[in-house]
Motif scaffolding. Sequence first.
Motif, PDB file in Angstrom:
ATOM      1  N   ASP A   1      -3.369  -9.351   1.573  1.00  6.78           N
ATOM      2  CA  ASP A   1      -2.109  -8.948   0.954  1.00  6.78           C
ATOM      3  C   ASP A   1      -1.294 -10.145   0.475  1.00  6.78           C
ATOM      4  O   ASP A   1      -0.380  -9.989  -0.335  1.00  6.78           O
ATOM      5  CB  ASP A   1      -1.273  -8.124   1.942  1.00  6.78           C
TER       6      ASP A   1
ATOM      7  N   ARG B   1      -7.198  -9.480  -4.512  1.00  5.22           N
ATOM      8  CA  ARG B   1      -7.983  -9.034  -3.351  1.00  5.22           C
ATOM      9  C   ARG B   1      -9.458  -8.873  -3.677  1.00  5.22           C
ATOM     10  O   ARG B   1     -10.293  -8.769  -2.792  1.00  5.22           O
ATOM     11  CB  ARG B   1      -7.427  -7.694  -2.849  1.00  5.22           C
TER      12      ARG B   1
ATOM     13  N   GLN C   1      -9.278   0.446   0.257  1.00  2.00           N
ATOM     14  CA  GLN C   1      -8.300   1.521   0.169  1.00  2.00           C
ATOM     15  C   GLN C   1      -7.011   1.069  -0.506  1.00  2.00           C
ATOM     16  O   GLN C   1      -6.336   1.867  -1.164  1.00  2.00           O
ATOM     17  CB  GLN C   1      -7.997   2.078   1.572  1.00  2.00           C
ATOM     18  N   SER C   2      -6.646  -0.205  -0.356  1.00  2.00           N
ATOM     19  CA  SER C   2      -5.447  -0.690  -1.046  1.00  2.00           C
ATOM     20  C   SER C   2      -5.668  -0.693  -2.552  1.00  2.00           C
ATOM     21  O   SER C   2      -4.773  -0.347  -3.328  1.00  2.00           O
ATOM     22  CB  SER C   2      -5.070  -2.089  -0.546  1.00  2.00           C
TER      23      SER C   2
ATOM     24  N   GLU D   1      -3.716   2.206  -5.327  1.00  2.00           N
ATOM     25  CA  GLU D   1      -2.982   1.827  -6.530  1.00  2.00           C
ATOM     26  C   GLU D   1      -3.570   2.467  -7.784  1.00  2.00           C
ATOM     27  O   GLU D   1      -2.842   2.785  -8.724  1.00  2.00           O
ATOM     28  CB  GLU D   1      -2.982   0.302  -6.684  1.00  2.00           C
TER      29      GLU D   1
ATOM     30  N   THR E   1       4.678  -8.063   4.389  1.00  2.00           N
ATOM     31  CA  THR E   1       3.382  -7.951   5.051  1.00  2.00           C
ATOM     32  C   THR E   1       3.453  -8.346   6.519  1.00  2.00           C
ATOM     33  O   THR E   1       2.434  -8.482   7.168  1.00  2.00           O
ATOM     34  CB  THR E   1       2.340  -8.833   4.346  1.00  2.00           C
TER      35      THR E   1
ATOM     36  N   ALA F   1      -0.692   4.339   3.327  1.00  2.00           N
ATOM     37  CA  ALA F   1      -0.580   3.861   1.941  1.00  2.00           C
ATOM     38  C   ALA F   1       0.626   4.464   1.245  1.00  2.00           C
ATOM     39  O   ALA F   1       1.254   3.818   0.402  1.00  2.00           O
ATOM     40  CB  ALA F   1      -1.846   4.195   1.169  1.00  2.00           C
TER      41      ALA F   1
ATOM     42  N   PRO G   1       3.556  -1.047  -1.487  1.00  2.00           N
ATOM     43  CA  PRO G   1       2.203  -1.253  -2.008  1.00  2.00           C
ATOM     44  C   PRO G   1       1.664  -2.650  -1.764  1.00  2.00           C
ATOM     45  O   PRO G   1       0.456  -2.844  -1.682  1.00  2.00           O
ATOM     46  CB  PRO G   1       2.361  -0.982  -3.513  1.00  2.00           C
TER      47      PRO G   1
ATOM     48  N   ILE H   1      -0.171  -2.700   1.820  1.00  2.00           N
ATOM     49  CA  ILE H   1      -1.086  -1.618   2.192  1.00  2.00           C
ATOM     50  C   ILE H   1      -2.261  -2.134   3.014  1.00  2.00           C
ATOM     51  O   ILE H   1      -2.610  -1.570   4.059  1.00  2.00           O
ATOM     52  CB  ILE H   1      -1.591  -0.875   0.934  1.00  2.00           C
ATOM     53  N   ALA H   2      -2.913  -3.201   2.557  1.00  2.00           N
ATOM     54  CA  ALA H   2      -4.071  -3.717   3.291  1.00  2.00           C
ATOM     55  C   ALA H   2      -3.680  -4.176   4.690  1.00  2.00           C
ATOM     56  O   ALA H   2      -4.447  -4.033   5.643  1.00  2.00           O
ATOM     57  CB  ALA H   2      -4.728  -4.864   2.519  1.00  2.00           C
TER      58      ALA H   2
END
Length: 413
Positions: free
Chosen positions: A69, A74, A120-121, A125, A208, A332, A337, A340-341
């Motif tokens: 993040d 990523r 998933q992140s 999005e 984060t 999420a 956003p 998220i990770a």
Amino acid sequence: MMRAGYENKLLAILSLSFGFVFFDRLALSFLFPFISNELHLTNAHLGMLSSVLSLTWALSGATLGAWSDKRASRKPVLIVAVIAFSVLSSLSGFVTGFLSLLLFRALMGIAEGPVLPVSQSLLAEASTPARRGLNMGIVNGSAPGLLGAVLGPPVLIWLATTHGWRTAFLVSIVPGIVIAALIALYVKDSRTNNNRDAARTTHERAHTDWAALLKNRNVVLCVLIACCYLTWFVIIVSFAPTFLVQYHHFPAQTMGYIMSMLGFAWVGWSFIVPAISDRIGRKPAMVIFSAIAAVCPILMIYVPDAGTMAPLVLVTYTGLGCFTLFMATIPAESTDPRAIATALGLIMGVGELTGGFLSPTIAGFAADHYGMPVVMWIASAGAIVPAFLSVFLRETAPARVGTANVRSMAGVE
């Protein structure tokens, strides 16, 4: 139309990626009868090999998810992770004993840990709000269920029988390299496209921070739910085969048939539950399907006939669909956003430490002292508690609360 095309393409690639993670993760269980004979391994060794992967997976998912993040992109993290776990899985074909196999399993856990939170992140999005739950369910549940629990056993056992278990490990590098190439060629990172430097700012680093995430009610609840639900999942997949043979005295073939129902249920419910949640809401879906999942291990105790047990297991093994909601979709939709990770890695990491690392050992000791049925009662409790905790979740499904409200809850203006 262009967005929908990319959404489907990303879904397919990330499904292959995480599905193959579970193909590799579960490979040891299917190949262990072949490995144990040559390397003189015991069931205790199998338990330690499973635990060490869960431990490193948990630590890696939490730390590397948070680290990703803070990166401008990523995508490289995901590519390196896929290549690394594929190479390590392949190198397992060269092991000479327990310690070398233990080392490779530990390193595999480190490589595999960030794959889900990063995937998933990216998917969160790129997904349209109406499809977010369904998309994340396919990646989080249906893909690993299909590749790991349905296709994995016959493919790996055929390779081990015809070419040896070492070959089964060695060829696992091929699909991993192909998947890494697909990620490199076709996956976009919206963060990179929108603002390469944004993720590096001090303001976003604050987003984060784990302490900040733990002030979010939904994140805290999802962490607690993960601890319980990983217990439900790991105990069933670890102890059900032995339970069915020892307690009900089913033949191995009958046991295999019932376990295959778990695999098909894993695939089906993993997209059915999130898809339903897109319509009725995340909270009611979690409550309803967690309560149903709690019935599954109890049926294994009290239904003595395999022909009756198999379809009942198929319709009550609904928990893997809930996994997507508490481990991906709800966090999420509840966090910034840019974090998220981090949130997904935290939930997965703590859940793996409790359910994947600690619960099998505790359940094993309990079974030795109180009999095999106690493990199924422990598994049932692992779904009952999440059904209760889910009552306190804040609803996040866009269809129920509106996209603007979801963005407000996540801290996005």
